[in-house]
Motif scaffolding. Structure first.
Motif, mmCIF file in Angstrom:
data_model
loop_
_atom_site.group_PDB
_atom_site.id
_atom_site.type_symbol
_atom_site.label_atom_id
_atom_site.label_comp_id
_atom_site.label_asym_id
_atom_site.label_seq_id
_atom_site.Cartn_x
_atom_site.Cartn_y
_atom_site.Cartn_z
ATOM 1 N N ALA A 162 13.996 2.292 -7.107
ATOM 2 C CA ALA A 162 12.822 1.579 -7.042
ATOM 3 C C ALA A 162 12.404 1.031 -6.063
ATOM 4 C CB ALA A 162 13.411 0.524 -8.438
ATOM 5 N N GLY A 163 12.667 1.660 -4.868
ATOM 6 C CA GLY A 163 12.428 0.984 -3.175
ATOM 7 C C GLY A 163 11.252 1.558 -3.020
ATOM 8 N N THR A 164 10.542 1.389 -2.277
ATOM 9 C CA THR A 164 8.828 1.153 -2.131
ATOM 10 C C THR A 164 8.443 2.239 -0.761
ATOM 11 O OG1 THR A 164 8.506 -1.269 -2.911
ATOM 12 C CG2 THR A 164 6.776 -0.009 -1.279
ATOM 13 N N ILE A 165 8.453 3.314 -0.887
ATOM 14 C CA ILE A 165 8.332 4.516 -0.252
ATOM 15 C C ILE A 165 6.781 4.269 0.674
ATOM 16 C CG2 ILE A 165 8.350 6.778 0.524
ATOM 17 C CD1 ILE A 165 9.828 7.654 -2.386
ATOM 18 N N HIS A 166 6.041 4.324 0.074
ATOM 19 C CA HIS A 166 4.743 4.252 0.773
ATOM 20 C C HIS A 166 3.763 2.764 -0.004
ATOM 21 C CE1 HIS A 166 2.472 7.119 -1.880
ATOM 22 N NE2 HIS A 166 2.101 5.854 -2.213
ATOM 23 N N THR A 167 2.687 2.300 0.748
ATOM 24 C CA THR A 167 1.491 1.572 0.510
ATOM 25 C C THR A 167 0.239 1.954 0.721
ATOM 26 O OG1 THR A 167 3.087 -0.340 0.839
ATOM 27 C CG2 THR A 167 0.852 -1.192 0.348
ATOM 28 N N SER A 168 -0.378 2.172 -0.751
ATOM 29 C CA SER A 168 -1.790 2.955 -0.399
ATOM 30 C C SER A 168 -2.406 1.495 -0.668
ATOM 31 C CB SER A 168 -1.515 3.901 -0.584
ATOM 32 O OG SER A 168 -1.612 3.467 -2.266
ATOM 33 N N ALA A 169 -4.411 2.009 -0.183
ATOM 34 C CA ALA A 169 -4.893 1.478 -0.714
ATOM 35 C C ALA A 169 -6.373 1.865 -0.036
ATOM 36 C CB ALA A 169 -5.548 0.231 0.862
ATOM 37 N N TYR A 170 -7.208 1.783 -1.287
ATOM 38 C CA TYR A 170 -8.330 2.712 -0.931
ATOM 39 C C TYR A 170 -9.703 2.068 -1.097
ATOM 40 C CZ TYR A 170 -4.808 6.189 -2.248
ATOM 41 O OH TYR A 170 -4.860 7.657 -2.222
ATOM 42 N N PHE A 171 -10.772 2.539 -0.705
ATOM 43 C CA PHE A 171 -12.330 1.608 -0.955
ATOM 44 C C PHE A 171 -13.200 1.868 -1.141
ATOM 45 C CE2 PHE A 171 -9.023 -0.100 2.909
ATOM 46 C CZ PHE A 171 -9.431 -1.326 1.989
ATOM 47 N N PRO A 172 -12.976 2.128 -2.798
ATOM 48 C CA PRO A 172 -14.469 2.735 -3.353
ATOM 49 C C PRO A 172 -15.864 2.956 -2.428
ATOM 50 C CG PRO A 172 -13.646 2.029 -5.015
ATOM 51 C CD PRO A 172 -12.675 1.778 -3.930
ATOM 52 N N LYS A 173 -15.666 2.209 -2.287
ATOM 53 C CA LYS A 173 -17.920 1.741 -1.933
ATOM 54 C C LYS A 173 -18.020 1.834 -0.878
ATOM 55 C CE LYS A 173 -18.551 -1.966 -5.496
ATOM 56 N NZ LYS A 173 -18.393 -3.828 -5.508
ATOM 57 N N GLU A 174 -16.705 1.355 0.134
ATOM 58 C CA GLU A 174 -16.852 2.410 1.491
ATOM 59 C C GLU A 174 -16.285 3.948 2.121
ATOM 60 O OE1 GLU A 174 -14.622 -0.271 3.953
ATOM 61 O OE2 GLU A 174 -15.982 -1.789 3.335
ATOM 62 N N MET A 175 -15.333 4.235 0.980
ATOM 63 C CA MET A 175 -14.736 5.991 0.567
ATOM 64 C C MET A 175 -13.839 5.960 2.015
ATOM 65 S SD MET A 175 -15.945 7.250 -1.391
ATOM 66 C CE MET A 175 -15.872 8.549 -1.021
ATOM 67 N N LYS A 176 -13.375 4.653 1.987
ATOM 68 C CA LYS A 176 -12.084 4.753 3.202
ATOM 69 C C LYS A 176 -10.456 4.670 2.355
ATOM 70 C CE LYS A 176 -14.792 3.070 6.468
ATOM 71 N NZ LYS A 176 -15.412 1.506 7.405
ATOM 72 N N ALA A 177 -9.811 4.861 3.178
ATOM 73 C CA ALA A 177 -8.358 5.098 2.404
ATOM 74 C C ALA A 177 -6.978 4.228 3.447
ATOM 75 C CB ALA A 177 -7.776 6.492 2.197
ATOM 76 N N TRP A 178 -6.229 3.696 3.202
ATOM 77 C CA TRP A 178 -4.971 3.003 4.212
ATOM 78 C C TRP A 178 -4.154 3.713 3.577
ATOM 79 C CZ3 TRP A 178 -6.332 -2.717 4.625
ATOM 80 C CH2 TRP A 178 -7.439 -3.220 5.466
ATOM 81 N N PHE A 179 -3.325 3.679 4.425
ATOM 82 C CA PHE A 179 -1.914 4.594 4.415
ATOM 83 C C PHE A 179 -0.642 3.863 5.182
ATOM 84 C CE2 PHE A 179 1.599 8.156 3.412
ATOM 85 C CZ PHE A 179 2.015 7.780 2.739
ATOM 86 N N VAL A 180 0.155 3.472 4.461
ATOM 87 C CA VAL A 180 1.542 3.071 5.490
ATOM 88 C C VAL A 180 2.899 3.788 4.595
ATOM 89 C CG1 VAL A 180 0.848 1.794 6.471
ATOM 90 C CG2 VAL A 180 2.242 0.765 4.858
ATOM 91 N N ILE A 181 3.883 4.352 5.677
ATOM 92 C CA ILE A 181 5.456 4.767 4.716
ATOM 93 C C ILE A 181 6.576 3.315 5.339
ATOM 94 C CG2 ILE A 181 7.431 5.884 5.403
ATOM 95 C CD1 ILE A 181 5.599 8.244 5.297
ATOM 96 N N GLY A 182 6.781 2.838 4.346
ATOM 97 C CA GLY A 182 8.209 1.745 5.480
ATOM 98 C C GLY A 182 6.818 0.665 5.127
ATOM 99 N N PRO A 183 7.482 -0.426 5.619
ATOM 100 C CA PRO A 183 7.778 -2.592 5.718
ATOM 101 C C PRO A 183 6.639 -2.767 6.679
ATOM 102 C CG PRO A 183 9.575 -2.636 5.931
ATOM 103 C CD PRO A 183 9.575 -0.285 5.780
ATOM 104 N N ASN A 184 5.837 -3.738 6.744
ATOM 105 C CA ASN A 184 5.767 -3.902 7.760
ATOM 106 C C ASN A 184 4.996 -3.523 8.731
ATOM 107 O OD1 ASN A 184 6.195 -6.962 7.309
ATOM 108 N ND2 ASN A 184 7.863 -6.575 7.542
ATOM 109 N N ARG A 185 4.179 -2.361 8.661
ATOM 110 C CA ARG A 185 3.390 -1.960 9.261
ATOM 111 C C ARG A 185 1.682 -1.914 9.303
ATOM 112 N NH1 ARG A 185 6.661 1.576 11.289
ATOM 113 N NH2 ARG A 185 5.026 2.996 12.393
#
Length: 348
Positions: free
Chosen positions: A288-311
């Motif tokens: 139950a540990g966070t491996i990645h944080t991702s974000a998606y923007f369907p109108k802009e068609m962009k995606a964000w991605f990180v592994i680990g915290p505070n990045r």
């Protein structure tokens, strides 16, 4: 410990996409590590009825069957073994956490699980035979943990429980099938109600309309509701919930409270990725540990991605990639407070 996820991009038919991945996997520790991790469990839990699997996958996404055939040929593996490893049907699932928050313009997600099961593969794939182009991190090679397709449909999922399981697809293959075959939330909901589910999960959907839905799916029933926060319990299918729900309900409340003060997507991303907000988790030994944080923007068609915290996130422009531009990022690096590698990093 330092971790990484490799970025792969491919345009072509599903068979040759599978063949391409199989050639890469020959030089990777992933297959060796997977077989070592599953060991004797695979014959008891990873049951494959070859004919039944072909019938079911052909009904929902025959192109993915071609991809698995390409993998089998490149890896010189029997189809039965390839279906077991890459088919996403009947498979055992390791418990995981996960948290999702949406606004009309974006979805941000924490994927919480155990690092030793994480593949470290972020995929861009544009099929030339059938189906929509999709980007997102992979699970069990053919599946997707979360992602967005060329129509702006975004999907993430959260585990509820694996008790009272039934014959069906597991979460990552369901995610791949939905993203590759559905153009919007309505089509995705219809498919999620039709597809057989192995375990109980919530599937969170967002498209360019800005409406966000949580689909509560068990092997017995599938229902949908409008919501912008999801953790690891059902709201409508209460009879399907685990007995202990204190932690998941508290995390849901924390997200709701903290996100009230978010004024932009980056702040919303920080709420999920910065441990000070009590959503990001370090409970890796409990899966139950966070491996990645991702974000998606369907109108802009962009995606964000990180592994680990505070990045700061790596940012991808999916529109540019769809227009033929290659992504220049080859590998995304991060740190987790853990001491064992992802399965793509070294032989176990």
């Amino acid at each position: 410990m330092n971790y990484y996820s490799d970025v792969f991009q491919y345009r072509g038919s599903h068979y040759y996409f599978g063949y391409y991945q199989g050639k890469l996997l020959k030089g990777s520790p992933i297959i060796h590590n997977r077989q070592k991790q599953w060991g004797p469990k695979k014959d008891r839990h990873f049951i494959i009825d070859k004919k039944l699997f072909e019938q079911v996958i052909n009904r929902f996404s025959p192109a993915i069957l071609e991809e698995i055939h390409g993998l089998a040929d490149a890896l010189e593996m029997s189809l039965t073994e390839a279906y077991r490893l890459f088919g996403g049907y009947y498979k055992e699932f390791v418990r995981s956490g996960c948290s999702i928050f949406t606004e009309p313009d974006f979805m941000v997600r924490n994927y919480d699980s155990h690092p030793v099961g994480y593949e470290g593969r972020y995929m861009f794939y544009q099929p030339t035979d059938q189906g929509y182009a999709v980007l997102g991190p992979s699970m069990q090679i053919t599946g997707r943990i979360d992602g967005m397709n060329e129509k702006g449909l975004v999907l993430g999922y959260n585990f509820t429980h694996s008790k009272k399981s039934s014959d069906g697809f597991i979460c990552n293959m369901i995610g791949r099938i939905v993203l590759e075959n559905c153009a919007n939330v309505d089509e995705a909901i219809d498919l999620l109600k039709e597809i057989p589910h192995r375990h109980s999960f919530s599937y969170v959907l967002l498209d360019r309309s800005g409406e966000s839905y949580v689909i509560e799916a068990s092997p017995r029933k599938v229902v949908s509701r409008k919501s912008n926060v999801c953790t690891n319990h059902f709201h409508l299918l209460d009879e399907e919930n685990r007995y202990r729900q204190e932690e998941t309900r508290q995390r849901e409340k924390t997200i709701q409270e903290q996100q009230k003060h978010s004024t932009n997507p980056m702040q919303a991303f920080r709420v999920m990725n910065d441990p000070q907000y009590d959503v990001f988790s370090n409970k890796y030994d409990a899966s139950a540990g966070t491996i990645h944080t991702s974000a998606y923007f369907p109108k802009e068609m962009k995606a964000w991605f990180v592994i680990g915290p505070n990045r700061m996130p790596v940012m991808f422009d999916f529109n540019k990639w769809l227009q033929g531009n290659q992504v220049l990022v080859k590998r995304m690096k991060g740190e987790l407070d853990y001491s064992r590698p992802f399965v793509n990093m070294e032989r176990l």
